[in-house]
Design a protein around this motif. Structure first.
Motif, PDB file in Angstrom:
ATOM      1  N   HIS A 106     -82.817  23.715  -1.628  1.00 11.05           N
ATOM      2  CA  HIS A 106     -84.468  24.022  -1.226  1.00 11.05           C
ATOM      3  C   HIS A 106     -84.919  23.151  -2.009  1.00 11.05           C
ATOM      4  N   ARG A 107     -84.995  22.041  -3.446  1.00  9.97           N
ATOM      5  CA  ARG A 107     -85.248  21.450  -4.283  1.00  9.97           C
ATOM      6  C   ARG A 107     -85.621  20.272  -3.665  1.00  9.97           C
ATOM      7  N   GLY A 108     -84.801  20.089  -2.624  1.00 11.68           N
ATOM      8  CA  GLY A 108     -84.375  18.647  -2.089  1.00 11.68           C
ATOM      9  C   GLY A 108     -83.134  17.689  -3.065  1.00 11.68           C
ATOM     10  N   GLN A 109     -82.382  18.557  -4.151  1.00 13.66           N
ATOM     11  CA  GLN A 109     -81.082  17.810  -4.736  1.00 13.66           C
ATOM     12  C   GLN A 109     -79.739  17.688  -3.487  1.00 13.66           C
ATOM     13  N   GLY A 110     -79.590  19.035  -2.222  1.00 19.10           N
ATOM     14  CA  GLY A 110     -78.860  18.343  -1.840  1.00 19.10           C
ATOM     15  C   GLY A 110     -79.271  17.450  -0.519  1.00 19.10           C
ATOM     16  N   GLY A 143     -83.617  29.252  -1.828  1.00 15.37           N
ATOM     17  CA  GLY A 143     -83.217  29.126  -1.255  1.00 15.37           C
ATOM     18  C   GLY A 143     -82.178  29.343  -0.079  1.00 15.37           C
ATOM     19  N   ILE A 144     -82.374  31.090  -0.275  1.00 18.52           N
ATOM     20  CA  ILE A 144     -81.463  31.790   0.773  1.00 18.52           C
ATOM     21  C   ILE A 144     -82.069  32.326   1.355  1.00 18.52           C
ATOM     22  N   GLU A 145     -82.884  32.841   2.550  1.00 20.92           N
ATOM     23  CA  GLU A 145     -83.090  33.726   3.123  1.00 20.92           C
ATOM     24  C   GLU A 145     -82.320  34.302   4.560  1.00 20.92           C
ATOM     25  N   MET A 146     -82.655  35.786   3.913  1.00 21.63           N
ATOM     26  CA  MET A 146     -81.359  36.624   4.562  1.00 21.63           C
ATOM     27  C   MET A 146     -81.683  37.340   5.939  1.00 21.63           C
ATOM     28  N   ARG A 178     -78.480  13.752   1.170  1.00 22.86           N
ATOM     29  CA  ARG A 178     -78.481  12.522   1.189  1.00 22.86           C
ATOM     30  C   ARG A 178     -78.249  12.181   2.621  1.00 22.86           C
ATOM     31  N   ASP A 179     -78.984  10.551   2.086  1.00 25.06           N
ATOM     32  CA  ASP A 179     -79.240   9.618   3.573  1.00 25.06           C
ATOM     33  C   ASP A 179     -77.306  10.202   4.632  1.00 25.06           C
ATOM     34  N   GLY A 180     -77.538  10.277   5.592  1.00 23.42           N
ATOM     35  CA  GLY A 180     -76.268  10.488   6.894  1.00 23.42           C
ATOM     36  C   GLY A 180     -75.776  11.227   6.246  1.00 23.42           C
ATOM     37  N   LEU A 181     -75.434  12.277   5.308  1.00 27.05           N
ATOM     38  CA  LEU A 181     -74.255  13.464   5.379  1.00 27.05           C
ATOM     39  C   LEU A 181     -75.658  14.953   5.641  1.00 27.05           C
ATOM     40  N   ARG A 182     -76.604  15.103   4.788  1.00 28.02           N
ATOM     41  CA  ARG A 182     -77.155  16.804   5.086  1.00 28.02           C
ATOM     42  C   ARG A 182     -78.709  15.865   4.517  1.00 28.02           C
ATOM     43  N   ARG A 183     -79.476  17.238   4.693  1.00 22.14           N
ATOM     44  CA  ARG A 183     -80.916  16.980   4.185  1.00 22.14           C
ATOM     45  C   ARG A 183     -81.507  18.415   4.685  1.00 22.14           C
ATOM     46  N   GLY A 184     -82.549  19.163   3.979  1.00 27.17           N
ATOM     47  CA  GLY A 184     -83.180  20.208   4.161  1.00 27.17           C
ATOM     48  C   GLY A 184     -82.423  21.603   3.220  1.00 27.17           C
ATOM     49  N   PRO A 185     -82.789  22.631   3.075  1.00 31.59           N
ATOM     50  CA  PRO A 185     -82.295  23.414   2.797  1.00 31.59           C
ATOM     51  C   PRO A 185     -80.857  23.854   3.867  1.00 31.59           C
ATOM     52  N   LEU A 186     -80.031  25.007   2.785  1.00 28.58           N
ATOM     53  CA  LEU A 186     -78.588  25.128   2.993  1.00 28.58           C
ATOM     54  C   LEU A 186     -78.459  25.820   4.642  1.00 28.58           C
ATOM     55  N   ALA A 187     -77.762  25.367   5.152  1.00 30.76           N
ATOM     56  CA  ALA A 187     -77.971  26.219   6.396  1.00 30.76           C
ATOM     57  C   ALA A 187     -76.599  26.279   6.925  1.00 30.76           C
ATOM     58  N   ILE A 188     -76.543  27.651   6.311  1.00 28.66           N
ATOM     59  CA  ILE A 188     -74.869  28.461   6.674  1.00 28.66           C
ATOM     60  C   ILE A 188     -75.805  30.353   6.912  1.00 28.66           C
ATOM     61  N   PRO A 189     -75.551  30.216   8.309  1.00 31.42           N
ATOM     62  CA  PRO A 189     -76.209  31.276   9.302  1.00 31.42           C
ATOM     63  C   PRO A 189     -75.639  32.329   9.418  1.00 31.42           C
ATOM     64  N   ASN A 190     -74.149  31.240  10.240  1.00 33.03           N
ATOM     65  CA  ASN A 190     -73.068  32.506   9.885  1.00 33.03           C
ATOM     66  C   ASN A 190     -72.326  33.359   9.311  1.00 33.03           C
ATOM     67  N   LEU A 191     -71.803  32.108   7.981  1.00 34.09           N
ATOM     68  CA  LEU A 191     -72.214  32.926   6.795  1.00 34.09           C
ATOM     69  C   LEU A 191     -72.968  34.269   6.373  1.00 34.09           C
ATOM     70  N   LEU A 192     -74.175  33.851   6.475  1.00 32.97           N
ATOM     71  CA  LEU A 192     -74.737  34.935   6.181  1.00 32.97           C
ATOM     72  C   LEU A 192     -75.101  36.010   7.162  1.00 32.97           C
ATOM     73  N   ARG A 193     -75.020  35.679   8.352  1.00 32.86           N
ATOM     74  CA  ARG A 193     -74.958  37.370   9.089  1.00 32.86           C
ATOM     75  C   ARG A 193     -73.353  37.856   8.960  1.00 32.86           C
TER      76      ARG A 193
END
Length: 426
Positions: free
Chosen positions: A50-54, A88-91, A56-71
């Motif tokens: 959420h703070r941009g520490q995740g 960083g977790i949207e319920m 990495r060019d060519g790997l990923r960007r932005g908030p953690l996207a795990i919709p199925n695990l959250l579901r």
């Protein structure tokens, strides 16, 4: 005649345990004793992304996207564990799984203890750990390993990160023929050697010798760490790792299912972790995606007896947690999350699956060791009733619940919540 002794049926019950190795969800009440008060593997990954520490060019960007695990309830379990919303977790608006968080009874925060406790066998004694000194191993042990292994000597003899010690000593190992022997905060003796220059079979034989030597010392594991490459910049560990674990000190869910006429399919390093005990078939593959493929293949089979498929997804721990690689860990979570619907589509009426972990390994935490944390327990499947399972006071509640699912006699530890998962029965 019990259900487990009944004639085989094409609709035999199946359970799946997916261990996301090291995915802790918040420090336990006793974490300060381990120096881990405040650790939170998933929470800190989500916050970092959420703070941009995740990024990495060519790997990923932005908030953690795990919709199925959250579901399935992972965010709810995390929030129940921490007692507050997590940055960083949207319920999601609703959940489809039964979710809880489990504290550990076992005395340590190591891999065997975590897995054995999940299977209903806490490790309430202390393993022997080697001191964080140089040398780390008793002189008698080192000398005996050199003698019995016919070695010119050993390198390392210290606490170390596996990748760092390869960069430091890998070239000296090739020149000298001396294997790299090191340890960590866990009860473990690790031996790294080059697959070509030293030889893979020779390394495995050396680890078998070491396993015999440390048995009287109550050391949990000896690990063979083969690697390849020509220089410090190119050294890389291979998928031929082998864990030599002392056998479980008592019966587990795996033993109970086997003795009751069922079967256990071990995917990844599960067979090593249980020293082969209670395992019917073992599938050895390397890498999270290959492990997921193997799990799906097992799910496509039509067993004729009650079957447990038990998979360890090791990359989360070895490639990202221990290396304190937050972007890599986040990308691996997202990759697995995208594939979960494939498994859900293969679950049949009467099947049950659980996503869990064996300890934490917070990539934002100092050092490179495991962290003492709660683990998630996310149960899902066609007959699972969604909702909160709350705080569970032992990982063994997972194994005890699956014992109830398979209609086995109760295990020695843990509280079953199977009726809550499936109030209408199966």
């Amino acid at each position: 005649m019990s259900a487990m002794e009944a004639p085989a049926s094409p609709s035999a019950p199946r359970a799946f345990i997916l261990v996301m190795d090291s995915l802790g969800i918040g420090a336990t009440a006793d974490a300060a004793r381990f120096g881990d008060a405040g650790a939170n593997t998933l929470g800190h990954i989500a916050r970092g992304c959420h703070r941009g520490q995740g990024d990495r060019d060519g790997l990923r960007r932005g908030p953690l996207a795990i919709p199925n695990l959250l579901r399935l309830g992972l965010g709810h379990a995390l929030q129940e564990c921490t007692g507050a919303p997590v940055e960083g977790i949207e319920m999601p608006p609703s959940v489809t799984g039964a979710y809880g968080h489990c504290a550990e009874v076992s005395a340590g925060k190591d891999t065997p203890s975590g897995h054995w406790e999940i299977a209903g066998l806490p490790v309430e004694f202390d393993w022997t750990c080697f001191p964080d000194t140089v040398p780390a191993f008793p002189e008698t042990l080192s000398d005996e390993l050199v003698r019995r292994g016919r070695l010119p000597g050993i390198l390392g003899n210290c606490h170390a990160s596996g990748t760092a010690i390869l960069r430091e000593l890998g070239e000296a190992h090739i020149r000298s023929g001396k294997p790299i022997v090191y340890t960590s905060a866990d009860s473990v003796l690790q031996i790294a050697a080059h697959e070509t220059h030293f030889g893979l079979e020779r390394l495995l034989s050396l680890c078998e010798i070491a396993r015999e030597m440390v048995d009287p010392l109550n050391v949990g594991r000896v690990i063979a760490r083969p690697f390849v490459g020509d220089s410090a910049d190119t050294f890389a560990r291979t998928g031929n790792r082998r864990d030599y674990t002392t056998p479980p000190h008592g019966p587990t869910l795996l033993d109970a299912l086997q003795h009751g006429g069922g079967d256990v399919v071990a995917v990844g390093k599960i067979r090593d972790i249980f020293a082969g005990r209670g395992i019917g078939r073992s599938i050895k593959v390397h890498g999270n995606m290959a492990l997921f493929d193997a799990t799906l293949e097992a799910a496509r089979e039509q067993p004729h007896k009650p079957t447990l498929v038990f998979t360890n997804f090791v990359d989360f721990d070895t490639l990202y947690g221990h290396r304190r690689d937050l972007p890599g860990y986040a990308a691996a979570l997202e990759a697995m999350d995208r594939r979960l619907p494939e498994l859900e589509a293969l679950l049949r009426p009467g099947d049950i699956a659980v996503i869990t972990a064996d300890h934490g390994c917070d990539p934002s935490w100092p050092g490179s060791d495991h962290t003492r944390e709660h683990i998630p327990a996310l149960f899902f499947g066609p007959g699972v009733s969604p909702g909160s399972l709350g705080l569970r006071h032992s990982f063994a509640d997972i194994g005890q619940t699956l014992a109830g699912f398979f209609r086995l006699a109760p295990l020695g530890s843990g509280q079953s919540f199977y009726p809550q998962l499936n109030p209408n029965g199966r």
